[in-house]
Design a protein around this motif. Structure first.
Motif, PDB file in Angstrom:
ATOM      1  N   LYS A 266      -1.479  -5.754  12.266  1.00  0.00           N
ATOM      2  CA  LYS A 266      -1.219  -7.189  12.426  1.00  0.00           C
ATOM      3  C   LYS A 266      -1.625  -7.961  11.167  1.00  0.00           C
ATOM      4  O   LYS A 266      -0.926  -8.867  10.735  1.00  0.00           O
ATOM      5  N   ARG A 267      -2.741  -7.566  10.573  1.00  0.00           N
ATOM      6  CA  ARG A 267      -3.234  -8.260   9.375  1.00  0.00           C
ATOM      7  C   ARG A 267      -2.311  -8.036   8.174  1.00  0.00           C
ATOM      8  O   ARG A 267      -2.023  -8.980   7.429  1.00  0.00           O
TER       9      ARG A 267
ATOM     10  N   ARG B  23       0.852  -7.321   8.302  1.00  0.00           N
ATOM     11  CA  ARG B  23       2.065  -8.088   8.627  1.00  0.00           C
ATOM     12  C   ARG B  23       1.851  -9.577   8.331  1.00  0.00           C
ATOM     13  O   ARG B  23       2.709 -10.235   7.744  1.00  0.00           O
ATOM     14  N   ALA B  24       0.691 -10.100   8.694  1.00  0.00           N
ATOM     15  CA  ALA B  24       0.376 -11.513   8.424  1.00  0.00           C
ATOM     16  C   ALA B  24       0.378 -11.793   6.925  1.00  0.00           C
ATOM     17  O   ALA B  24       0.909 -12.812   6.479  1.00  0.00           O
ATOM     18  N   HIS B  25      -0.218 -10.903   6.139  1.00  0.00           N
ATOM     19  CA  HIS B  25      -0.198 -11.074   4.676  1.00  0.00           C
ATOM     20  C   HIS B  25       1.243 -11.154   4.182  1.00  0.00           C
ATOM     21  O   HIS B  25       1.584 -12.015   3.375  1.00  0.00           O
TER      22      HIS B  25
ATOM     23  N   GLU C 259       3.892 -12.026   5.773  1.00  0.00           N
ATOM     24  CA  GLU C 259       4.604 -13.194   6.290  1.00  0.00           C
ATOM     25  C   GLU C 259       4.071 -14.488   5.689  1.00  0.00           C
ATOM     26  O   GLU C 259       4.512 -15.577   6.053  1.00  0.00           O
ATOM     27  N   GLY C 260       3.106 -14.376   4.772  1.00  0.00           N
ATOM     28  CA  GLY C 260       2.539 -15.557   4.133  1.00  0.00           C
ATOM     29  C   GLY C 260       1.503 -16.261   4.990  1.00  0.00           C
ATOM     30  O   GLY C 260       1.106 -17.385   4.702  1.00  0.00           O
ATOM     31  N   LYS C 261       1.049 -15.593   6.050  1.00  0.00           N
ATOM     32  CA  LYS C 261       0.069 -16.182   6.955  1.00  0.00           C
ATOM     33  C   LYS C 261      -1.308 -15.554   6.783  1.00  0.00           C
ATOM     34  O   LYS C 261      -2.224 -15.859   7.539  1.00  0.00           O
ATOM     35  N   GLY C 262      -1.455 -14.679   5.825  1.00  0.00           N
ATOM     36  CA  GLY C 262      -2.731 -14.020   5.578  1.00  0.00           C
ATOM     37  C   GLY C 262      -3.593 -14.893   4.687  1.00  0.00           C
ATOM     38  O   GLY C 262      -3.617 -16.107   4.816  1.00  0.00           O
TER      39      GLY C 262
ATOM     40  N   LYS D  30      -4.927 -16.928   1.415  1.00  0.00           N
ATOM     41  CA  LYS D  30      -4.301 -17.798   0.415  1.00  0.00           C
ATOM     42  C   LYS D  30      -3.941 -16.997  -0.851  1.00  0.00           C
ATOM     43  O   LYS D  30      -2.887 -17.197  -1.445  1.00  0.00           O
TER      44      LYS D  30
ATOM     45  N   LYS E 241      -0.685 -14.967  -0.444  1.00  0.00           N
ATOM     46  CA  LYS E 241       0.504 -15.744  -0.073  1.00  0.00           C
ATOM     47  C   LYS E 241       1.559 -15.771  -1.183  1.00  0.00           C
ATOM     48  O   LYS E 241       2.745 -15.629  -0.926  1.00  0.00           O
TER      49      LYS E 241
ATOM     50  N   ARG F  56       3.256 -11.695  -2.536  1.00  0.00           N
ATOM     51  CA  ARG F  56       3.935 -10.809  -1.586  1.00  0.00           C
ATOM     52  C   ARG F  56       5.087 -10.071  -2.254  1.00  0.00           C
ATOM     53  O   ARG F  56       5.641 -10.582  -3.212  1.00  0.00           O
TER      54      ARG F  56
END
Length: 79
Positions: free
Chosen positions: A24-25, A27-29, A31-34, A36, A39, A42
């Motif tokens: 999940k982490r 994937r978050a990175h 998606e730009g949601k990990g 700063k 971001k 990527r």
């Protein structure tokens, strides 16, 4: 389970973090949601991780790795 991990960013830099859900982490990175830091770097690719039973152990290891030089981290991840 808790994890300390290192990702390799698209610009070649390394980012170290900790999480209790590694997939999940990452994937978050991506998606730009990990973090700063990742971001604008990527996509990121998981380069290394360690497993720990507690959050505290994972956070302590993250702190130790962040104090390492890039050369030490590269040796650790086999690059």
């Amino acid at each position: 389970m808790n994890y300390t991990y290192i990702v390799r960013c698209s610009d070649g830099s390394l980012y170290t973090g900790w999480t209790n859900d590694l997939e999940k982490r990452i994937r978050a990175h991506n998606e730009g949601k990990g973090a700063k830091y990742t971001k604008s770097r990527r996509p990121v690719v998981l380069a290394y991780y360690e497993e720990f039973r507690t959050k505290e152990e994972a956070m302590r290891r993250e702190w130790e790795i962040k104090r390492m030089s890039r050369q030490e981290k590269m040796r650790m991840i086999g690059g």
